[in-house]
Scaffold this motif. Structure first.
Motif, PDB file in Angstrom:
ATOM      1  N   LEU A   1       0.843  -1.194   0.000  1.00 56.07           N
ATOM      2  CA  LEU A   1       0.000   0.000   0.000  1.00 56.07           C
ATOM      3  C   LEU A   1       0.877   1.242   0.000  1.00 56.07           C
ATOM      4  N   GLU A   2       0.329   2.327  -0.529  1.00 51.78           N
ATOM      5  CA  GLU A   2       1.038   3.610  -0.582  1.00 51.78           C
ATOM      6  C   GLU A   2       0.086   4.710  -0.121  1.00 51.78           C
ATOM      7  N   TYR A   3       0.586   5.547   0.813  1.00 49.02           N
ATOM      8  CA  TYR A   3      -0.183   6.696   1.270  1.00 49.02           C
ATOM      9  C   TYR A   3       0.030   7.873   0.323  1.00 49.02           C
ATOM     10  N   GLU A   4      -0.823   8.879   0.443  1.00 52.18           N
ATOM     11  CA  GLU A   4      -0.745  10.046  -0.444  1.00 52.18           C
ATOM     12  C   GLU A   4       0.580  10.788  -0.302  1.00 52.18           C
ATOM     13  N   ASP A   5       1.203  10.721   0.884  1.00 47.27           N
ATOM     14  CA  ASP A   5       2.468  11.438   1.079  1.00 47.27           C
ATOM     15  C   ASP A   5       3.671  10.657   0.567  1.00 47.27           C
ATOM     16  N   GLY A   6       3.435   9.509  -0.076  1.00 43.99           N
ATOM     17  CA  GLY A   6       4.511   8.736  -0.670  1.00 43.99           C
ATOM     18  C   GLY A   6       5.033   7.598   0.193  1.00 43.99           C
ATOM     19  N   ARG A   7       4.624   7.527   1.449  1.00 45.95           N
ATOM     20  CA  ARG A   7       5.074   6.417   2.296  1.00 45.95           C
ATOM     21  C   ARG A   7       4.483   5.103   1.788  1.00 45.95           C
TER      22      ARG A   7
END
Length: 399
Positions: A108-114
């Motif tokens: 999974l990827e969060y909107e902030d790039g993590r």
């Protein structure tokens, strides 16, 4: 999304309660991605679960249930509960579920790039530690014990370098390298534990059996019968060949080929890197009499268009198919040649090149989530249209 289902929080709890270890039974090999807001996280064993929501263009809310490995495994991999954030938008990738709007989550990827990879280890580890893990994996595999998944994050080139180490560990017991095998080049849905472009492994002398060899089901743990197709390298010129005919000139024979892989891992620990490093769980391969070939357009046409079938001991056809539309054999040979060249190797005369399954697979064991067990006493693969007589390889099963 193309599929919408009204799936509430109560249903989420019920589905999690009913979840079991049968990942293959509940999820396909198709890799998909979905976007949504994390509504709820259950960080638990045997599976960690997410509920994510989506809003359609007409304002309707729908939900996806995402499952992945359990909290114990995640803790070992450095994925703590506080990294799984409720209320955040994510881009999730994993195996499509057999139930609507479900997924077995890989990344999974969060909107902030993590990003979080649920099948890798985030913390650094020494080469000595990895080598010790490989030694244990090799011993477990050869002793018919479940292998622990190889959970280290690295690029494919490094994974293949560790595969080389794994093979060196296995060679004293399994014999030297006699060829290579590959998979993932057919047009069907990709395997979640194969790189998208295909995968490569070694064939070792101790894995090879002549056609007609009898095996016992007890010699495998999660083995399955697989119809394959193989060539034999005839000349080192294949390493510089450009055209299909030039590649064909570097091959001297077709080898009727079937195998019994045995990918025996701890539940839910198999990954792409782990499949590479574990040499694809290769256990036994079976070879028939070589079919000598010539570098002509006629032979190229035969290779691309022959038919095949599997029969049992009573000559009953189990399944049939044709190479046309499955994969192009010379293209796959080129891929193997180029892939091992990237690893600093060359093909050698006499080596076998198994190009992967040709669409006929049967389970050996009862209770397999992949399908019912094969109950016949023979698995006879025949190629038709290469010569006047069929080319044959036989696996006999003692019952």
């Amino acid at each position: 999304m193309t599929r919408v289902i009204v799936f509430g929080l109560t249903a989420f709890v019920a589905c999690v309660a009913n979840a079991h270890h049968a990942t293959v039974a509940n999820f396909t090999q198709e890799i998909i991605s979905v976007d949504g807001i994390v509504e709820q996280v259950r960080y638990q064993n045997p599976h960690t679960s997410f509920l994510i929501s989506q809003i359609s263009d007409d304002g309707k809310k729908s939900y996806w249930l995402l499952e992945t490995v359990g909290s114990t495994a995640l803790e070992r991999r450095g994925v703590s509960r506080d990294r799984l954030l409720v209320g955040k938008k994510i881009h999730a990738t994993g195996q499509n579920g057999r139930r609507q709007n479900t997924m077995y989550l890989h990344n999974l990827e969060y909107e902030d790039g993590r990003r979080i990879n649920f099948f890798s280890v985030a913390r650094p580890v020494s080469g000595e530690q990895i080598r010790a893990e490989l030694t244990q994996m090799a011993d477990d595999f050869m002793s018919y014990r479940e292998m622990k998944g190889f959970l280290h994050e690295m690029n494919l080139a490094d994974a293949y370098r560790w595969q080389d180490e794994m093979v060196k560990i296995m060679e004293p017991a399994m014999g030297g390298v006699v060829g290579y095998k590959t998979g993932g080049h057919d047009p069907g849905p990709g395997f979640a534990t194969f790189p998208p472009e295909g995968i490569r492994a070694y064939l070792l002398e101790g894995m090879m059996r002549p056609s007609g060899t009898a095996v016992r089901v007890e010699e495998f743990r999660r083995g399955f019968l697989e119809a394959d197709f193989a060539f034999r390298v005839g000349d080192s010129s294949i390493n510089d060949a450009q055209t299909d005919l030039e590649i064909l000139a570097g091959l001297d024979a077709i080898i009727p080929f079937a195998e019994i892989p045995d990918p025996y891992y701890e539940p839910d620990t198999r990954s792409i890197n782990g499949t590479i490093v574990a040499n694809m769980g290769t256990r036994m391969s079976f070879t028939g009499e070589p079919v000598l070939l010539k570098p002509t357009e006629e032979w190229l046409d035969k290779i691309n268009n022959f038919t095949f079938a599997v029969y049992d001991e009573n000559d009953v056809e189990i399944q049939s198919g044709q190479m046309n539309g499955w994969y192009e054999p010379i293209t796959v040979v080129r891929w193997i040649r180029d892939q091992i060249s990237e690893s600093g190797k060359e093909l050698e005369p006499g080596q076998l090149l198994s190009l992967g399954n040709i669409g006929i697979i049967r389970q050996l064991h009862e209770g397999s989530p992949r399908g019912p067990a094969y109950t016949s006493k023979q698995f006879r693969l025949e190629y038709h249209g290469l010569t006047d007589e069929p080319a044959i390889v036989i696996i006999n099963i003692e019952r």
